[in-house]
Design an enzyme around this catalytic site. Structure first.
Site, short mmCIF file in Angstrom:
data_model
loop_
_atom_site.label_atom_id
_atom_site.label_comp_id
_atom_site.label_asym_id
_atom_site.label_seq_id
_atom_site.Cartn_x
_atom_site.Cartn_y
_atom_site.Cartn_z
N ASN A 212 -0.03 8.29 0.85
CA ASN A 212 1.29 8.23 0.62
C ASN A 212 2.37 9.32 1.22
O ASN A 212 1.43 10.48 0.90
CB ASN A 212 2.37 7.83 -0.35
CG ASN A 212 2.11 7.61 -1.22
OD1 ASN A 212 3.27 8.77 -1.39
ND2 ASN A 212 1.66 7.01 -2.04
N ASP A 280 0.36 0.97 -2.85
CA ASP A 280 0.37 -1.18 -2.42
C ASP A 280 -1.18 -1.84 -2.50
O ASP A 280 -1.28 -2.52 -2.93
CB ASP A 280 1.51 -1.84 -1.93
CG ASP A 280 2.78 -1.46 -2.58
OD1 ASP A 280 2.66 -1.10 -3.32
OD2 ASP A 280 3.34 -0.59 -1.86
N LYS A 290 -20.15 7.04 5.11
CA LYS A 290 -18.85 7.67 6.39
C LYS A 290 -19.18 6.65 7.14
O LYS A 290 -19.82 6.24 8.09
CB LYS A 290 -19.34 9.36 7.19
CG LYS A 290 -18.22 9.85 7.88
CD LYS A 290 -18.11 10.83 8.20
CE LYS A 290 -17.23 11.57 9.15
NZ LYS A 290 -17.38 12.57 10.22
N PRO A 308 -2.82 -3.04 -8.43
CA PRO A 308 -2.32 -3.26 -9.99
C PRO A 308 -0.84 -2.81 -9.60
O PRO A 308 -0.60 -1.80 -9.38
CB PRO A 308 -3.47 -3.18 -11.03
CG PRO A 308 -4.31 -1.58 -10.23
CD PRO A 308 -4.20 -1.61 -8.95
N ILE A 310 0.55 -1.10 -11.76
CA ILE A 310 0.95 -0.34 -13.01
C ILE A 310 2.39 -0.24 -14.26
O ILE A 310 2.68 -1.20 -15.40
CB ILE A 310 0.68 1.06 -12.90
CG1 ILE A 310 -0.58 1.67 -12.52
CG2 ILE A 310 0.52 1.62 -14.89
CD1 ILE A 310 -1.06 2.50 -11.98
N PHE A 328 10.48 4.05 -10.25
CA PHE A 328 11.77 4.85 -9.58
C PHE A 328 11.85 2.87 -8.03
O PHE A 328 10.87 2.71 -7.84
CB PHE A 328 10.78 5.82 -9.03
CG PHE A 328 11.41 7.27 -8.85
CD1 PHE A 328 11.09 7.25 -10.66
CD2 PHE A 328 12.39 7.03 -9.25
CE1 PHE A 328 11.63 8.09 -11.63
CE2 PHE A 328 12.90 8.35 -9.87
CZ PHE A 328 12.55 9.34 -10.90
N LYS A 342 14.93 -5.23 -8.19
CA LYS A 342 12.93 -4.51 -8.70
C LYS A 342 13.51 -4.60 -9.68
O LYS A 342 12.27 -5.02 -10.55
CB LYS A 342 13.05 -3.53 -8.30
CG LYS A 342 11.91 -3.12 -8.23
CD LYS A 342 11.16 -1.38 -6.90
CE LYS A 342 11.24 -2.10 -5.34
NZ LYS A 342 10.84 -0.94 -4.73
N LYS A 346 10.18 -6.23 -12.05
CA LYS A 346 9.16 -5.89 -12.88
C LYS A 346 9.47 -5.44 -14.33
O LYS A 346 8.67 -5.43 -14.97
CB LYS A 346 9.15 -4.21 -12.60
CG LYS A 346 9.07 -3.92 -10.90
CD LYS A 346 8.33 -3.12 -10.18
CE LYS A 346 8.08 -2.92 -9.43
NZ LYS A 346 6.41 -1.92 -8.35
#
Ligand code: C5P
Length: 406
Positions: A212, A280, A290, A308, A310, A328, A342, A346
């Site tokens: 990302n 994710d 390859k 997972p 974390i 975050f 969230k 969490k």
């Protein structure tokens, strides 16, 4: 620790320069000798005579002073010291240092020295938060320059915020740490804080991966800010292009699974900040060779498995749950509502929510606009540099841990 050390003290031109006279006195009390260098602007705030009288040494002011050059050339002057300290380090001096300019005695000494450099920034809060200062600070940190402060508080210009030069005793403590190589002393001394940062890379095959756009800038700034407050920081980072902060223990990982293992290995901790943008999903069956294009076969299917979480797994621990768990929430819609949900989902104590919609320029940029969500509600912070966000968060963490201890 400072006994017998020689410190080249570059005094920049800011109102905080008067505190540098006190700094000279404290260095001497600790047994160090100080050679003062004044910039032209510094002379508007303190006189060369005061600096010289307090230091008991000649003051250096001019790059092209024939007598000085004959007695001790500027190259030699820059190397005769054990440490170079810049206090106050103005926005201008920081810019010169970051850009490698050498157009007066102070900047030339800073370019020519082979010694470590510690800066004590001091400037107006807007100047400290300015994108240019953020960039310069990031450059200086990755060049290995040590920093102390600035502090938050009332400023000489009547405004309030970060930008006040650290108090002279704090600069002396940072100077001792620079010699001793240990963590700076501060409100987080004796505390262990875990920080995750950067993206994760989830391999598809030996040459391809899913990733990302996280740059690691915010996590890195947080690790550095916590270390500057004296914390022992375990900095678990995915692959990034930026240098990790100074004064932290770096644990480099690639995948989410490796990050989880590194985090578990670093516990127990007093606080944990999860700033990493963990993928994710990972590829369920990573290919050991390859994956090739085959004529007529089309693209290969990629089956994904969930990684997972974390943050959630640490926040839900019974044993070794850090006292303070901070996550975050990078969102593009309904930022506060989503982040509040969230936080509950969490099981963490605080969430720093930020809007990462493409128009904001936050992802990959040098600024951030966050809302701190705690049990007490949502608190929006003004848009500011990522280092300023980190410092504000580190100060809040120190205050929260201090309250727990009290
Ligand atoms: O669920 P989401 O990815 O939006 O949550 C973001 C927060 O959770 C961040 O603090 C991030 O570091 C953490 N996280 C994690 N492990 C994951 C996913 C997210 O620690 N697998």
């Amino acid at each position: 620790m400072l006994a017998g050390k020689r410190i080249l003290l570059i005094i920049g031109g800011g109102i905080a320069a008067y505190k540098s006279l006190e700094l000279i006195r404290l260095y001497q009390k600790a047994g160090a000798s100080v050679v003062p260098v004044l910039t032209r602007a510094a002379e508007q705030f303190v006189t060369p005579l005061s600096a010289s009288a307090l230091a008991g040494e000649k003051v250096y002011r001019d790059l092209f002073d024939l007598t000085d050059e004959a007695e001790m050339g500027h190259i030699e002057l820059s190397r005769a010291a054990d440490l170079v300290v810049v206090a106050p380090a103005t926005a201008d001096l920081m810019a010169k240092m970051a850009g490698g300019l050498a157009n007066d005695l102070a900047s030339t000494l800073l370019m020519a020295t082979d010694k470590r450099v510690l800066i004590a920034p001091a400037m107006n809060v807007r100047m400290w938060d300015h994108a240019a200062t953020r960039r310069n600070l990031a450059t200086l940190l990755s060049d290995g320059v040590l920093t102390v402060g600035p502090d938050e508080g009332d400023m000489a210009c009547g405004e309030f915020g970060f930008g006040r030069m650290a108090e002279p005793p704090a600069i002396v403590a940072a100077t001792e740490a620079a010699f001793g190589g240990e963590a700076l002393s501060g409100p987080l001394s004796g505390r262990h804080v875990l920080v995750t940062s950067g993206p994760t890379h989830e391999p598809i095959d030996p040459v391809r991966y899913i990733a990302n756009r996280s740059s690691g800038a915010q996590g890195s700034a947080i690790g550095g800010a916590l270390a500057r407050l004296g914390a022992r920081v375990s900095f678990v980072t995915g692959p990034t292009a930026i240098a990790p902060p100074h004064g932290v223990e770096v644990i480099a990982v690639e995948t989410a699974a490796e990050m989880l293992a590194a985090v578990e290995g670093a516990l127990p901790a007093d606080a944990a900040v999860f700033a990493a943008a963990v993928a994710d999903w990972r590829v369920l069956r990573e290919s050991t060779s390859k994956v090739k294009k085959a004529p007529g076969e089309g693209p290969p299917p990629l089956e994904l498995a969930e990684n997972p979480d974390i943050l959630a797994s640490v926040a839900r621990r019974n044993e070794t749950r850090p006292t303070l768990v901070v996550g975050f929430a990078a969102e593009t819609d309904d930022v506060i509502a989503n982040a509040t949900a969230k936080r509950a989902r969490k099981g963490c104590d605080w969430i720093l929510a930020n809007d990462v919609s493409p128009g904001t320029g936050i992802m990959g940029g040098s600024e951030n606009a966050v809302t701190l969500i705690t049990e007490a509600g949502a608190e929006s912070w003004p848009r500011m540099g990522k280092v300023a966000v980190a410092e504000r968060l580190a100060a809040r963490i120190a205050a929260a841990l201090g309250e727990v201890a009290a």
